[in-house]
Scaffold this active site. Structure first.
Site: not given
Ligand code: LLP
Length: 405
Positions: A362, A326, A258
Site C-alpha cells: 500500500y 501543496c 489471502e
Molecule cells: N482480501 C480481501 C478481500 C481484501 O479486501 C484485502 C484488503 C486483502 C485480502 C488483503 O489484506 P491485507 O492482507 O493486505 O491486510 N490501504 C490499506 C489496506 C486496505 C486493504 C483492503 N483490502 C492500508 O494501507 O492499510
C-alpha cells in the site's frame, strides 16, 4: 522488520543511481514471509498491496496464487504469467471491463453481492463460485479498513447466506468456496472468530464445498513494540475448522489464505532526499522530495512508518517530516486525527537521504499523480544484485492522455 540487505550505504547508492523518491524492495524478505505461510494449502497474494509485475512473478514462482479485484489487476496477473486457474476475482460488484475479462478467461469469482450472480450467469454460465461472507463484525488497524459488520459494504451478510446459496444453485453454479475477510491489520482474536462463523456456514453449503479462505488482514510490525503475529498458531486454528468441515463433507477441504500486507509490507523502503529544513516557531521541519503521492498511509490512516536518516547519527531532536505537496496534510509524522507526531532525527541538510520503512504494501499501489508529480521508480534487490523494476514516469507520459482544445 528491517530487511538486512538494505543497509544505509546501499540505499544511498541506489538513490544516487536511480534518483528519488525511490522504492526499494528486498526479494529475500518476500521469500521468508511466503515460507512462513507453509501451514496453508494455498497462499493467494492480494495483488492490491503491490501489483508490480516483478513482485507478482516472484510470488508466482514461489507457488502463490493471486487475488485480483479489477480489470487492471486481471491484466497484470496474466502479464506476470499466472494461469487462469490460479486467479480469483474478488469484488462486491463487476464493472463492465472486469466482467468481460472474467467471462473471456473463465475466471473463478469470489462473489460479494447477490447481484453479481445474475451478471456472472450471463457472462460465464455454469461452473463454480465462492461466496464471501460478511460475518457481522469486523476489525482492522483503522475504521477505514474494517471490512465486516453493518458499516462495511463488503461481502454477503451472514444472515442472507442461505438465500445466496439458493440463488447461486438456481442459476446453475456449484458453491465450492466460502471466504471471509474481516479487515486489514486485524487482531488475532477477530481473525480466528471469523473461522467459527465460516465453519458454521459451511453446513449450509454441504458437500459441494472444496475450499475455505480466511482472507488476508494479518498485521505486521510497523513499530518495534508491535507484537509478532503467530502465523503457525493461526494456521492451526483454521486447520481445525477445515477438519471439522471435512468430517461432514467427507471430502478434502483446501485451506486458503489471502494476504497482501503480510507478504510484502516489510520488504519495502522508500528513499527520499532532504530538500529543505525549517523551523516554524518551536517546530523542526525536514522537507523531503517524497509525499503522500508516494505513501498516503500516514495522511489517510495516521499510520506509522519508521523513518531514519541514512548514515547520520547524533544530536537527535523531535522532527516533523513533510513532503513537497501543496497541502498541509502532506506530513509523514502524524497521528490518527492528523495531529503532528514528531520523531527523533539528527540534524539534516539538503542532499541527505531518509528511509521510510515497511512501505512494500500500500505504498506505490496507492500512489497518485497529485500536483502532477510523476510516479516514482521501483528497484528490486536480491542478495548483491539489483534491478530497476519500474522506471520513473516521464513528464511526456504524464501529459500523454490529455489533449488541448
Ligand atoms: N482480501 C480481501 C478481500 C481484501 O479486501 C484485502 C484488503 C486483502 C485480502 C488483503 O489484506 P491485507 O492482507 O493486505 O491486510 N490501504 C490499506 C489496506 C486496505 C486493504 C483492503 N483490502 C492500508 O494501507 O492499510
Amino acid at each position: 522488520m528491517r530487511p538486512v540487505a538494505l543497509d544505509d550505504a546501499r540505499l544511498a547508492a541506489l538513490a544516487r543511481e536511480h534518483g528519488t523518491p525511490l522504492y526499494v524492495y528486498d526479494a529475500a524478505t518476500i521469500r521468508a514471509r511466503h515460507a512462513a505461510l507453509a501451514g496453508f494449502d494455498v497462499v493467494r497474494y492480494a495483488a492490491k498491496a503491490n501489483p508490480n509485475l516483478t513482485l507478482l512473478k516472484l510470488l508466482r514462482n514461489l507457488g502463490a496464487s493471486i487475488d485480483v479485484v479489477s480489470a487492471g489487476e486481471i491484466e497484470r496477473a496474466f502479464a506476470a504469467g499466472f494461469p487462469a486457474e490460479r486467479i480469483v476475482f474478488t469484488a462486491d460488484l463487476f464493472d463492465r471491463a472486469a466482467l468481460e475479462r472474467v467471462g473471456r478467461h473463465g475466471l473463478h469469482v469470489n462473489v460479494g453481492s447477490q447481484a453479481m450472480l445474475a451478471q456472472l450467469a450471463d457472462a460465464r454460465p455454469g461452473g463454480s463460485v465462492t461466496l464471501r461472507i460478511n460475518p457481522g463484525f469486523g476489525d482492522g488497524h483503522h475504521a477505514k479498513v474494517t471490512t465486516g459488520g453493518e458499516l462495511s459494504k463488503h461481502g454477503i451478510w451472514h444472515a442472507d447466506l442461505a438465500g445466496a446459496i439458493d440463488e447461486a444453485r438456481s442459476r446453475g453454479f456449484a458453491v465450492t468456496g466460502l471466504h471471509v475477510h474481516v479487515g486489514s491489520g486485524a487482531n488475532f482474536e477477530s481473525l480466528c472468530a471469523s473461522g467459527e462463523l465460516l465453519a458454521r456456514s459451511a453446513r449450509l453449503v454441504g458437500d459441494t464445498l472444496r475450499t475455505i479462505s480466511c482472507g488476508g488482514g494479518l498485521p505486521v510490525r510497523y513499530r518495534p513494540t508491535d507484537l509478532e503475529f503467530d502465523v503457525a498458531r493461526y494456521a492451526r486454528a483454521w486447520r481445525e475448522h477445515a477438519r471439522a468441515i471435512e468430517a461432514f463433507t467427507r471430502r478434502p477441504i483446501e485451506l486458503e489464505i489471502e494476504p497482501g500486507r503480510w507478504l510484502v509490507a516489510e520488504c519495502g523502503v522508500l528513499v527520499a532526499e532532504v530538500r529543505a529544513t525549517k523551523r516554524q516557531g518551536e517546530r523542526e521541519f525536514v522537507l523531503v522530495d517524497a509525499g503522500f503521492h508516494n505513501l498516503v498511509r500516514p495522511t489517510m490512516y495516521g499510520a506509522y512508518h519508521e523513518i531514519r536518516a541514512l548514515a547520520k547519527t547524533g544530536g537527535e531532536r523531535p522532527t516533523i517530516v513533510a513532503g513537497p505537496l501543496c497541502e498541509s496534510a502532506d506530513v509523514f509524522t502524524q497521528g490518527q486525527d492528523g495531529e503532528f507526531a514528531p520523531i527523533p532525527l539528527p540534524p539534516l541538510a539538503p542532499g541527505d537521504f531518509v528511509a521510510l520503512h515497511d512501505v512494500g504494501a500500500y505504498g506505490s499501489s496507492m500512489a497518485s499523480n497529485y500536483n502532477s508529480q510523476p510516479l516514482a521508480a521501483e528497484v528490486l534487490i536480491d542478495g548483491a544484485r539489483s534491478w530497476l523494476v519500474r522506471r520513473r514516469q516521464s513528464f511526456d507520459e504524464l501529459l500523454a492522455p490529455e489533449r488541448e482544445l
